[in-house]
Design an enzyme around this catalytic site. Structure first.
Site, PDB file in Angstrom:
ATOM      1  CD  GLU A  59      -2.649   1.529   0.219  1.00 47.11           C
ATOM      2  OE1 GLU A  59      -2.616   2.840   0.759  1.00 47.11           O
ATOM      3  OE2 GLU A  59      -2.902   1.276  -0.628  1.00 47.11           O
ATOM      4  CG  HIS A  62      -0.679   2.739  -4.771  1.00 49.76           C
ATOM      5  ND1 HIS A  62      -0.541   2.573  -5.925  1.00 49.76           N
ATOM      6  CD2 HIS A  62      -2.377   3.354  -4.299  1.00 49.76           C
ATOM      7  CE1 HIS A  62      -1.482   3.480  -7.253  1.00 49.76           C
ATOM      8  NE2 HIS A  62      -2.698   3.974  -5.680  1.00 49.76           N
TER       9      HIS A  62
END
Length: 263
Positions: A59, A62
């Site tokens: 996460e 990203h």
């Protein structure tokens, strides 16, 4: 720092944007969206993940790739402001790129802060996903226009073209609707997985099913309808305007659609 360099840089930013979008799709499909908890821009109460959680690392990766995109877009905007004259359409396109990049980041923050990630089934997530996709399309479109105008491309005018302009506008609207239903359908497949086609059809038509499940039945129908309209429109426009540029882009649209159907 010339216009040609600006156009090339815009295409590079566009290509990188597509990679960031694909990374985001992987985060959603892999259920990694809650890796950093409800913290943004930090991760689980810290500035960086501690490396013990794979979800958190993915996460945060990203987010880092999105942050780099933001820096590239700021550079693109400054370059456009300095190299293009006032009133040049490329300046406006670059400004839209900057705007949609920041709204994209804001949408991501809202999704994280509200917990609309991973297996969350909130109706608000469905609406936000739809807006997220439209914003993404507008961002990519603005990048294409920036490159187009920086390379000396003409302004795009839809008025005064009769049926050709109408076909393009309706085709774009249908394309956006198709993308939205596809995003919601994909979300339904992620949070409401099924083991067979029969089970999926039964749940799609059940009155108690979630909206993300019920839209799965309509998405293929919309895809077929919009696809046929796009194929017809491309043939119609290419025939009414038989110049090399129109034929080239009509073939690109048809080829892209057929590739999408194959995928």
């Amino acid at each position: 720092m010339g216009k040609a360099g600006l156009a090339r840089f815009a295409w590079i930013v566009l290509a990188y944007s597509v990679l960031v979008i694909l990374f985001g799709a992987f985060v959603r499909a892999g259920l990694h969206g809650d890796g950093c908890g409800a913290h943004w821009p930090g991760c689980n109460g810290a500035l960086f993940p501690d490396g013990t959680s794979l979800n958190a690392s993915i996460e945060f990766g990203h987010r880092a790739s999105s942050g780099l995109l933001g820096l590239l877009v700021i550079g693109l905007f400054i370059w456009a402001m300095k190299s293009l004259a006032k009133g040049h359409p490329g300046r406006k396109a670059a400004a839209f790129v900057l705007f949609f990049t920041f709204t994209e980041a804001a949408i991501g923050a809202v999704l994280v802060k509200t917990g609309w990630v991973a297996l969350d089934t909130s109706l608000g997530r469905v609406f936000m996903m739809s807006y997220h996709l439209i914003n993404t399309f507008l961002l990519l479109g603005s990048l294409v226009l920036t490159a187009h105008f920086a390379a000396g491309g003409e302004r795009i005018k839809l008025r005064g073209h009769g049926g050709d302009g109408t076909a393009v506008v309706v085709g774009v609207a249908g394309f956006l609707l198709l993308g939205i239903t596809g995003a919601i359908s994909a979300l339904g497949d992620t949070i409401f997985p099924v083991q067979s086609l029969a089970e999926g059809l039964q749940r799609d038509i059940a009155p108690t099913s979630h909206v993300a499940e019920r839209l799965r039945m309509f998405h293929p129908l919309i895809a077929t309808s919009v696809g046929l309209f796009l194929l017809f429109s491309c043939g119609y426009v290419a025939k009414s305007r038989p110049d090399a540029v129109t034929r080239k882009w009509a073939k690109w649209v048809v080829g892209s659609f057929l590739s999408q159907m194959a995928f």
